[in-house]
Scaffold this motif. Sequence first.
Motif, PDB file in Angstrom:
ATOM      1  N   VAL A   1      65.286 -33.499   3.861  1.00 36.14           N
ATOM      2  CA  VAL A   1      64.295 -34.436   3.312  1.00 36.14           C
ATOM      3  C   VAL A   1      63.287 -33.632   2.498  1.00 36.14           C
ATOM      4  CG1 VAL A   1      62.530 -36.151   3.834  1.00 36.14           C
ATOM      5  CG2 VAL A   1      64.568 -35.970   5.295  1.00 36.14           C
ATOM      6  N   PRO A   2      63.127 -33.950   1.216  1.00 32.08           N
ATOM      7  CA  PRO A   2      62.172 -33.188   0.393  1.00 32.08           C
ATOM      8  C   PRO A   2      60.745 -33.327   0.905  1.00 32.08           C
ATOM      9  CG  PRO A   2      63.670 -34.458  -0.977  1.00 32.08           C
ATOM     10  CD  PRO A   2      63.855 -34.950   0.432  1.00 32.08           C
ATOM     11  N   GLY A   3      59.937 -32.357   0.542  1.00 39.27           N
ATOM     12  CA  GLY A   3      58.531 -32.382   0.940  1.00 39.27           C
ATOM     13  C   GLY A   3      57.821 -31.174   0.382  1.00 39.27           C
ATOM     14  N   LYS A   4      56.824 -30.705   1.100  1.00 35.71           N
ATOM     15  CA  LYS A   4      56.003 -29.592   0.625  1.00 35.71           C
ATOM     16  C   LYS A   4      56.442 -28.282   1.274  1.00 35.71           C
ATOM     17  CE  LYS A   4      51.896 -32.332  -0.463  1.00 35.71           C
ATOM     18  NZ  LYS A   4      52.300 -33.633   0.082  1.00 35.71           N
ATOM     19  N   LEU A   5      56.217 -27.197   0.519  1.00 32.84           N
ATOM     20  CA  LEU A   5      56.546 -25.851   0.977  1.00 32.84           C
ATOM     21  C   LEU A   5      55.319 -24.963   0.837  1.00 32.84           C
ATOM     22  CD1 LEU A   5      59.960 -25.406  -0.890  1.00 32.84           C
ATOM     23  CD2 LEU A   5      59.584 -26.344   1.405  1.00 32.84           C
ATOM     24  N   ALA A   6      55.170 -24.023   1.758  1.00 25.34           N
ATOM     25  CA  ALA A   6      54.021 -23.113   1.736  1.00 25.34           C
ATOM     26  C   ALA A   6      54.504 -21.666   1.681  1.00 25.34           C
ATOM     27  CB  ALA A   6      53.148 -23.321   2.964  1.00 25.34           C
ATOM     28  N   VAL A   7      53.714 -20.833   1.016  1.00 26.40           N
ATOM     29  CA  VAL A   7      54.012 -19.401   0.908  1.00 26.40           C
ATOM     30  C   VAL A   7      52.771 -18.609   1.296  1.00 26.40           C
ATOM     31  CG1 VAL A   7      54.751 -17.524  -0.600  1.00 26.40           C
ATOM     32  CG2 VAL A   7      55.619 -19.829  -0.986  1.00 26.40           C
ATOM     33  N   PHE A   8      52.954 -17.619   2.174  1.00 26.03           N
ATOM     34  CA  PHE A   8      51.890 -16.688   2.538  1.00 26.03           C
ATOM     35  C   PHE A   8      52.175 -15.325   1.908  1.00 26.03           C
ATOM     36  CE2 PHE A   8      51.419 -19.666   6.078  1.00 26.03           C
ATOM     37  CZ  PHE A   8      50.034 -19.711   6.255  1.00 26.03           C
ATOM     38  N   VAL A   9      51.151 -14.715   1.316  1.00 29.04           N
ATOM     39  CA  VAL A   9      51.251 -13.327   0.840  1.00 29.04           C
ATOM     40  C   VAL A   9      50.128 -12.527   1.481  1.00 29.04           C
ATOM     41  CG1 VAL A   9      52.291 -13.991  -1.356  1.00 29.04           C
ATOM     42  CG2 VAL A   9      49.794 -13.723  -1.202  1.00 29.04           C
ATOM     43  N   GLY A  10      50.304 -11.199   1.497  1.00 22.82           N
ATOM     44  CA  GLY A  10      49.297 -10.361   2.133  1.00 22.82           C
ATOM     45  C   GLY A  10      48.020 -10.241   1.322  1.00 22.82           C
ATOM     46  N   GLY A  11      48.133 -10.229   0.001  1.00 25.17           N
ATOM     47  CA  GLY A  11      46.961 -10.097  -0.857  1.00 25.17           C
ATOM     48  C   GLY A  11      47.391  -9.719  -2.263  1.00 25.17           C
ATOM     49  N   ASN A  12      46.437  -9.742  -3.189  1.00 23.51           N
ATOM     50  CA  ASN A  12      46.790  -9.525  -4.595  1.00 23.51           C
ATOM     51  C   ASN A  12      47.058  -8.063  -4.933  1.00 23.51           C
ATOM     52  OD1 ASN A  12      44.222  -8.436  -4.576  1.00 23.51           O
ATOM     53  ND2 ASN A  12      43.285 -10.056  -5.793  1.00 23.51           N
ATOM     54  N   ARG A  13      46.919  -7.161  -3.984  1.00 20.14           N
ATOM     55  CA  ARG A  13      47.226  -5.754  -4.244  1.00 20.14           C
ATOM     56  C   ARG A  13      48.644  -5.380  -3.832  1.00 20.14           C
ATOM     57  NH1 ARG A  13      41.443  -3.206  -2.191  1.00 20.14           N
ATOM     58  NH2 ARG A  13      40.284  -3.603  -4.121  1.00 20.14           N
ATOM     59  N   TRP A  14      49.384  -6.349  -3.311  1.00 12.95           N
ATOM     60  CA  TRP A  14      50.778  -6.093  -2.935  1.00 12.95           C
ATOM     61  C   TRP A  14      51.684  -6.730  -3.989  1.00 12.95           C
ATOM     62  CZ3 TRP A  14      51.582  -2.467   0.455  1.00 12.95           C
ATOM     63  CH2 TRP A  14      50.627  -2.223   1.467  1.00 12.95           C
ATOM     64  N   HIS A  15      52.100  -5.905  -4.955  1.00 14.10           N
ATOM     65  CA  HIS A  15      52.932  -6.395  -6.044  1.00 14.10           C
ATOM     66  C   HIS A  15      54.256  -6.956  -5.529  1.00 14.10           C
ATOM     67  CE1 HIS A  15      54.584  -6.768 -10.019  1.00 14.10           C
ATOM     68  NE2 HIS A  15      55.503  -5.834  -9.833  1.00 14.10           N
ATOM     69  N   GLY A  16      54.788  -6.359  -4.460  1.00 15.74           N
ATOM     70  CA  GLY A  16      56.043  -6.845  -3.889  1.00 15.74           C
ATOM     71  C   GLY A  16      55.929  -8.265  -3.378  1.00 15.74           C
ATOM     72  N   HIS A  17      54.785  -8.599  -2.780  1.00 13.15           N
ATOM     73  CA  HIS A  17      54.567  -9.970  -2.307  1.00 13.15           C
ATOM     74  C   HIS A  17      54.473 -10.937  -3.482  1.00 13.15           C
ATOM     75  CE1 HIS A  17      52.617  -8.468   1.717  1.00 13.15           C
ATOM     76  NE2 HIS A  17      53.810  -7.944   1.475  1.00 13.15           N
ATOM     77  N   ASP A  18      53.795 -10.500  -4.544  1.00 15.35           N
ATOM     78  CA  ASP A  18      53.702 -11.341  -5.740  1.00 15.35           C
ATOM     79  C   ASP A  18      55.094 -11.666  -6.276  1.00 15.35           C
ATOM     80  OD1 ASP A  18      50.953 -11.295  -5.609  1.00 15.35           O
ATOM     81  OD2 ASP A  18      50.716  -9.711  -7.105  1.00 15.35           O
ATOM     82  N   LEU A  19      55.966 -10.654  -6.317  1.00 16.53           N
ATOM     83  CA  LEU A  19      57.325 -10.876  -6.828  1.00 16.53           C
ATOM     84  C   LEU A  19      58.097 -11.834  -5.929  1.00 16.53           C
ATOM     85  CD1 LEU A  19      58.313  -7.265  -7.964  1.00 16.53           C
ATOM     86  CD2 LEU A  19      57.741  -9.216  -9.420  1.00 16.53           C
ATOM     87  N   ARG A  20      57.906 -11.721  -4.626  1.00 22.24           N
ATOM     88  CA  ARG A  20      58.579 -12.644  -3.714  1.00 22.24           C
ATOM     89  C   ARG A  20      58.103 -14.079  -3.940  1.00 22.24           C
ATOM     90  NH1 ARG A  20      58.660  -9.054   1.945  1.00 22.24           N
ATOM     91  NH2 ARG A  20      60.075  -7.435   1.128  1.00 22.24           N
ATOM     92  N   GLU A  21      56.799 -14.220  -4.148  1.00 23.84           N
ATOM     93  CA  GLU A  21      56.266 -15.557  -4.430  1.00 23.84           C
ATOM     94  C   GLU A  21      56.834 -16.102  -5.737  1.00 23.84           C
ATOM     95  OE1 GLU A  21      52.290 -17.764  -6.017  1.00 23.84           O
ATOM     96  OE2 GLU A  21      52.215 -15.618  -5.561  1.00 23.84           O
ATOM     97  N   VAL A  22      56.886 -15.266  -6.769  1.00 30.58           N
ATOM     98  CA  VAL A  22      57.421 -15.707  -8.062  1.00 30.58           C
ATOM     99  C   VAL A  22      58.874 -16.136  -7.907  1.00 30.58           C
ATOM    100  CG1 VAL A  22      58.083 -14.917 -10.367  1.00 30.58           C
ATOM    101  CG2 VAL A  22      55.831 -14.339  -9.459  1.00 30.58           C
ATOM    102  N   GLY A  23      59.653 -15.341  -7.185  1.00 30.94           N
ATOM    103  CA  GLY A  23      61.049 -15.695  -6.967  1.00 30.94           C
ATOM    104  C   GLY A  23      61.199 -16.998  -6.202  1.00 30.94           C
TER     105      GLY A  23
END
Length: 342
Positions: free
Chosen positions: A188-210
């Motif tokens: 069933v479609p709905g909302k999705l949430a993403v947690f990242v550690g902070g803006n200094r973790w480029h790897g987390h940013d890439l995971r969010e973008v993906g």
Amino acid sequence: MARRPTIKDVAEAAGVSVSTVDRALNGRMTVREDTLRKIAEAAHRVGYHARGLFDHRLVEAVPERCFGFVLLKEKQEFYRNFRREIERAVAARTDIRGTADIRFAGSQSPEEFAEILRGMGRRCDAVAAIAVNHRALDQVVEELKGLDVPTFSLLNDFAQGIRRNYIGLNNMKVGRQAAWMITQTSHVPGKLAVFVGGNRWHGHDLREVGFRAYTRENAPAFTVLDTLVNLETRQLTYEATLDLLTRHPDLRGIYVAGGGMEGAIAALRETRAPGEVALVVNEVTAESRAALLDGYLRMIISTPLAELCDDVVALMVKAQSGDDGTIGQHFLDPRIILPEIA
């Protein structure tokens, strides 16, 4: 009485000349390490009385190397496992007498990372670190480069264009894998949430973008909410997850792109039935494995630590051998952990 083995017997067993064995025994001229190793092994096989001298020469021929490593969160299971694999990988090398100098950053402060790396550069032949993206780190890595101390980034690709290599997962693909699992198994479609550690973790940013890119391209019926920053802490993730569940009754999935997954697991255990909200996290720990088996986790995306440590140590050794190497990215394939194979 049995004949005592001679250097001629050693030479025949090793497939080299008697003069080569004599040079290896007396140390008058340099003998290549691989040849010396063959001679030492042959001396043991035939029972040559002075075989201990060959072993001693072999040890002398192996260079000493000190490799520095910077990790995070010394008390966390993932990083304790990381330390153990680093020590194993360094000890397993037979072409060096290696020492692993491992330090744990007490915070995510760029200044602390910089101080640790600068200190390691004074005593280590190469360094590898999990560190944030910040100009202070760029400056230190540039300094170390000038001292012929190559730096390798682990898991998060900092100091790009300055460091020697990045070794870790392809973080963009990791984010897409997380989105695939959540959207394909949430009927069933709905909302999705993403947690990242902070803006200094480029790897987390890439995971969010993906994650966002996959959802937008392949599951447009789902809506990805504004990204949440949890500073990789359990408590912030726990409180934010409880708030999400209260404000969004149609929340279908959560992806924790960095640390703090324990908080999301705890919140779901308290408020939802197993499997009601699809949760995807990174790295296997006792807590994430238990949540997977209990149905609160849909999938774990795990870094192959043994392979990573073997590879980074090999790259460090190669850098010390005079090989300039290739400045680039060294991607590993993640281990996908599902309930049936947990």
